[in-house]
Motif scaffolding. Structure first.
Motif: not given
Length: 281
Positions: A28-29, A35-37, A42-43, A251-253
Motif C-alpha cells: 500500500x505504501x 512511507x509505511x509510517x 494518516x490512516x 513525515x519522519x519516523x
C-alpha cells in the motif's frame, strides 16, 4: 470511491480494490509513494482503525459471508483470506467475531455478528493555521506511559488525569511548567506508546516508576491549535491527510508530540496547544 484525494482515501481505494488478494503494508505504501509510517499515521487519524487491521477485518468479513452462504470447504476460505491453516483462520475469526467459522456456516446467517463494511472516507477537514518550521533540540521527557491502539486511545484523557498530581508537585530535575504528550514506538498493528510528561535535565534522579523518552534533535512543522482540546483528532486528521500531502514534505519516523504551555487550562480544555510533527530534512 476513486484513487484521488488524501492519503487515507487513496489507501481505502487500494484496499477495497485488492484485499481479495495478498497485500501488505509495504504494498500500500509503495503504491501511494509514502512511507509505511506516514501511511499508518494518516490512516489511523482519518479512520480510527489501523490500516492492516482494516484489511484483516475486510477479509474476514468476506469469509464470513461465504460461510453463511454454505461454503463447503473452510480451509479453502481460510487460504483465500490469507491464512495458512484452518487453526490460524479460526483463531483470527473468533477474535474478530466472537464465534467460529463452523458456527456461522451452520447457522446460515450473519445477524449476530458485526461485519467490517467498507468505510466511506469523510473528506471534511477543519481549518488549521499554516505551521512554522523549527529545528528542535534534544528533549528528555519523563512521566507516565501507556500502550494504546487507536480503538483504546480514548483512555488518554484519564492518563493525563493520573499524571496531573505529579505535574503539579513537580519532578526531580523538571525544567519548566510545560507539559508534553509524546506519541512514539509505533508498530504495524497500529499500537503506540503515549507518554504524559515534562522535560527534565537528566534521567538519573528519577524514580523507577516514571517512564522516560529521549527525543533526538529533529526538524519539525509546528502547528498552533487554538480550539478546545476535544477537537484534536479532527485537527490531526487534517494535518496528516490534507496539509502533509499538499506540502510535498514527508513525515519522519520519529516521535511526535503535543506541547502544552501555561496558557492551557487542563480543567476546561481551553488555551490551545502545539502539535510538533517531525519532518524529513
Amino acid at each position: 470511491m476513486n484513487p484521488t484525494g488524501n492519503t487515507a482515501g487513496k489507501a481505502l481505494w487500494f484496499i477495497e480494490s485488492h484485499f481479495a488478494g495478498e497485500i501488505t503494508l509495504d504494498d500500500i505504501a509503495t503504491t501511494l509513494t509514502v512511507s509505511r509510517f506516514q501511511l499508518s499515521r494518516a490512516f489511523e487519524a482519518a479512520m480510527g482503525v489501523p490500516v492492516m487491521r482494516y484489511v484483516r477485518a475486510r477479509r474476514l468479513s468476506a469469509a464470513a459471508r461465504s460461510l453463511s452462504q454454505g461454503a463447503p470447504d473452510i480451509l479453502a476460505i481460510a487460504l483465500d483470506a490469507g491464512y495458512g491453516s484452518h487453526e490460524a483462520f479460526t483463531r483470527a475469526f473468533r477474535e474478530q467475531f466472537g464465534t467460529t467459522p463452523e458456527a456461522i456456516r451452520a447457522q446460515g446467517h450473519l445477524n449476530d455478528i458485526e461485519l467490517m463494511e467498507p468505510i466511506k472516507m469523510d473528506e471534511t477537514f477543519v481549518d488549521v493555521e499554516p505551521p512554522r518550521f523549527e529545528s528542535g533540540r534534544l528533549l528528555l521527557i519523563a512521566g507516565l506511559r501507556e500502550r494504546y491502539d487507536c480503538t483504546s486511545s480514548a483512555g488518554i484523557p484519564a492518563q493525563w488525569q493520573r499524571f496531573m498530581p505529579q505535574f503539579e508537585t513537580g519532578m526531580a530535575g523538571q525544567i519548566s511548567r510545560v507539559a508534553y504528550g509524546v506519541t512514539c514506538n509505533f508498530d504495524d498493528a497500529g499500537n503506540f506508546d503515549y507518554l504524559c510528561g515534562v522535560e527534565v535535565a537528566d534521567f538519573s534522579s528519577l524514580p523507577a516508576s516514571l517512564s522516560r523518552v529521549r527525543i533526538a534533535g529533529q526538524r519539525y512543522a509546528v502547528f498552533q491549535l487554538s480550539d478546545h482540546i476535544s477537537t484534536i483528532r479532527r485537527s490531526l486528521n487534517t494535518i496528516w491527510n490534507k496539509w502533509l500531502p499538499e506540502s510535498g514534505l514527508e513525515a519522519a519516523d520519529a516521535p511526535n508530540f503535543e506541547r502544552y504551555d501555561e496558557s492551557f487550562d487542563p480543567r476546561t480544555g481551553m488555551g490551545g496547544m502545539e502539535f510538533w510533527l517531525p519532518i524529513k530534512a
